[in-house]
Design an enzyme around this catalytic site. Sequence first.
Site, PDB file in Angstrom:
ATOM      1  N   ASP A  98       0.880  -1.166   0.000  1.00  0.00           N
ATOM      2  CA  ASP A  98       0.000   0.000   0.000  1.00  0.00           C
ATOM      3  C   ASP A  98       0.917   1.215   0.000  1.00  0.00           C
ATOM      4  OD1 ASP A  98      -2.376   1.606   0.493  1.00  0.00           O
ATOM      5  OD2 ASP A  98      -3.205  -0.208   1.391  1.00  0.00           O
ATOM      6  N   ASP A 200      -3.098   4.893  -2.352  1.00  0.00           N
ATOM      7  CA  ASP A 200      -4.180   5.339  -1.478  1.00  0.00           C
ATOM      8  C   ASP A 200      -4.728   6.697  -1.929  1.00  0.00           C
ATOM      9  OD1 ASP A 200      -5.512   4.882   1.190  1.00  0.00           O
ATOM     10  OD2 ASP A 200      -4.564   6.808   1.631  1.00  0.00           O
ATOM     11  N   GLU A 263      -6.607   3.764  -5.847  1.00  0.00           N
ATOM     12  CA  GLU A 263      -7.903   3.839  -5.162  1.00  0.00           C
ATOM     13  C   GLU A 263      -8.625   5.111  -5.605  1.00  0.00           C
ATOM     14  OE1 GLU A 263      -9.935   4.066  -0.742  1.00  0.00           O
ATOM     15  OE2 GLU A 263      -8.117   5.180  -1.177  1.00  0.00           O
ATOM     16  N   HIS A 324     -10.906  -3.053   3.209  1.00  0.00           N
ATOM     17  CA  HIS A 324     -10.894  -2.709   4.631  1.00  0.00           C
ATOM     18  C   HIS A 324     -11.730  -1.469   4.955  1.00  0.00           C
ATOM     19  CE1 HIS A 324      -8.024  -0.283   2.569  1.00  0.00           C
ATOM     20  NE2 HIS A 324      -7.928   0.516   3.613  1.00  0.00           N
ATOM     21  N   ASP A 325     -12.329  -0.843   3.949  1.00  0.00           N
ATOM     22  CA  ASP A 325     -13.174   0.339   4.176  1.00  0.00           C
ATOM     23  C   ASP A 325     -14.649   0.055   3.918  1.00  0.00           C
ATOM     24  OD1 ASP A 325     -10.882   1.932   4.579  1.00  0.00           O
ATOM     25  OD2 ASP A 325     -10.694   2.340   2.431  1.00  0.00           O
TER      26      ASP A 325
END
Length: 527
Positions: A98, A200, A263, A324-325
């Site tokens: 990430d 990200d 993302e 994870h969100d």
Amino acid sequence: MVDNNWGKRIIYQIYPRSFKDSNGDGIGDLNGIAEKLDYLKDLGVDALWLSPIYRSPMRDFGYDISDYYDIDPIFGNLSDFDSLIRKAHDKDMKVLMDFVPNHTSFEHPWFKESRYSKDNPKRDWYIWKPPKKNGAAPNNWLSQFGGPAWELDKETGEYYLHTFDVSQPDLNWRNPQVVEEISNVMRYWMKKGVDGFRVDVAYYLFKDPFFRDEPHNPSHTEHHIQYDSLLHIYTIALPETLNMLKKLNSVINEFDDRFMVCEIYTFLHEIVNLYRIVGHQSFAPFNFSFISLPWNAQEQKKFIDEFDERVGHDYFPTYVLGNHDQPRIATKLGEDFARTAALLQLTLRGMPFIYYGEELGMKNVKVPEEKAMDPMATNMKGFDFGRDPERTPMQWDASRFGGFSNVEPWLPLEQEFKERNVASEKEDKKSFLNLYKSVINLRKTRKSLAGGKLVPLDFKNPNVLGFFRQEADEETLVLANFSEEKQVVELPKGDWKTVLSTKLDVENRKEKDQLNLRPSEGMILCS
Ligand code: GLC
């Protein structure tokens, strides 16, 4: 068609805190991941994406970095990381890290220097503005984690910008030194053997140079997060941001066979546009259509057909069911539809991203308010915005702490783990895990599923989504019933055999002109 292996790879997202604890502190770590590489290989995973493992005060669990060049001691050290990369590569698995370029932690030495004085050389690495005449924040911009995006810093009497938590100041991407330093961070990890990055909040890098107020969003209601009360026309998707993604991609391309996935939550035409702007096969934006569109055959079909066609054969789509969100897919759709969603994700053209535990049908775990960890939960109490429920420990076996750890884990497990875990699902022929393995196995053995083109199909039945995958003379047919009722479909001409159902109870069954799909059932047929 251009041959690109990334377009065929299956990527598995690991949230390292929750995957496997090897040292008995209740938090997952790198050596824990290394222990489980055989499991991942056996599942058929081609690449891992690790959520952040950099040094961090963990206010946002690693998305607040205080040293881009080091591993947080919670997860291990640089030599553990080197050894994980080596072991993964030995098993022919790639590793993506990430990467968080929009902001650092406020504990990062760069920010500490920046806030120290107005004339510090690092001042301009972040976004500082003086207060308005009445002392108020420079404009109306909001933080995704609640409240204004500006924080007044007593030291110098100016505000700094933080699109996320107050502990996550935004870097100033208009400063060439920032661009250079962040590019060097990427080079550092790629030299260590990292195969690329998940970038990200890639759409956020640049902000309006005039710092104009953002307009009100007329469709906002009190049930939505406060951040959504504005239309983010001055902070998201600026042309400078798109150009910077192209530039970061050129850093990726200084090395062979690397990849970056960004993302970006946006609409079909913008996703497609991004492929064109960056213009390289080592890049793809995430496509979150399975998350954002309703579970409806017509809407999903419309998106998939148009998306696949417009991405075109020089590039490859991505498909995501969760991360994870986002609430877990099995919680959102229920188990049966989650199986069908997985079948589609793994048989469509392009890259599927599997979020750890999805392959078990893992569900959200209730985390009581007093145990909440996520800043989305602790900053905005009383709402249901927290992301802890989808970040709970991986369920390995039925032992006390689910085989994740030998002590109480950092987030709770729910009793369901006693049945829903790797060990028991391995034994159950009809389990989620065996569905994933069977579909992945077909994807790897049938060239039409691995890299063939997608041919849309129109059925008279609005509840069924179907498509062909085609490569040379090989054809595979995929069907999905989006309803809770049985559906009948006319099969296209051909000599069809059902090779797999999401119920895992039919194999090699000859089909005539019609096929009965049971409620929520998905099927793969071969000619
Ligand atoms: C991304 C991450 C999320 C994080 C945020 C701030 O959306 O996926 O987990 O909180 O960025 O870095």
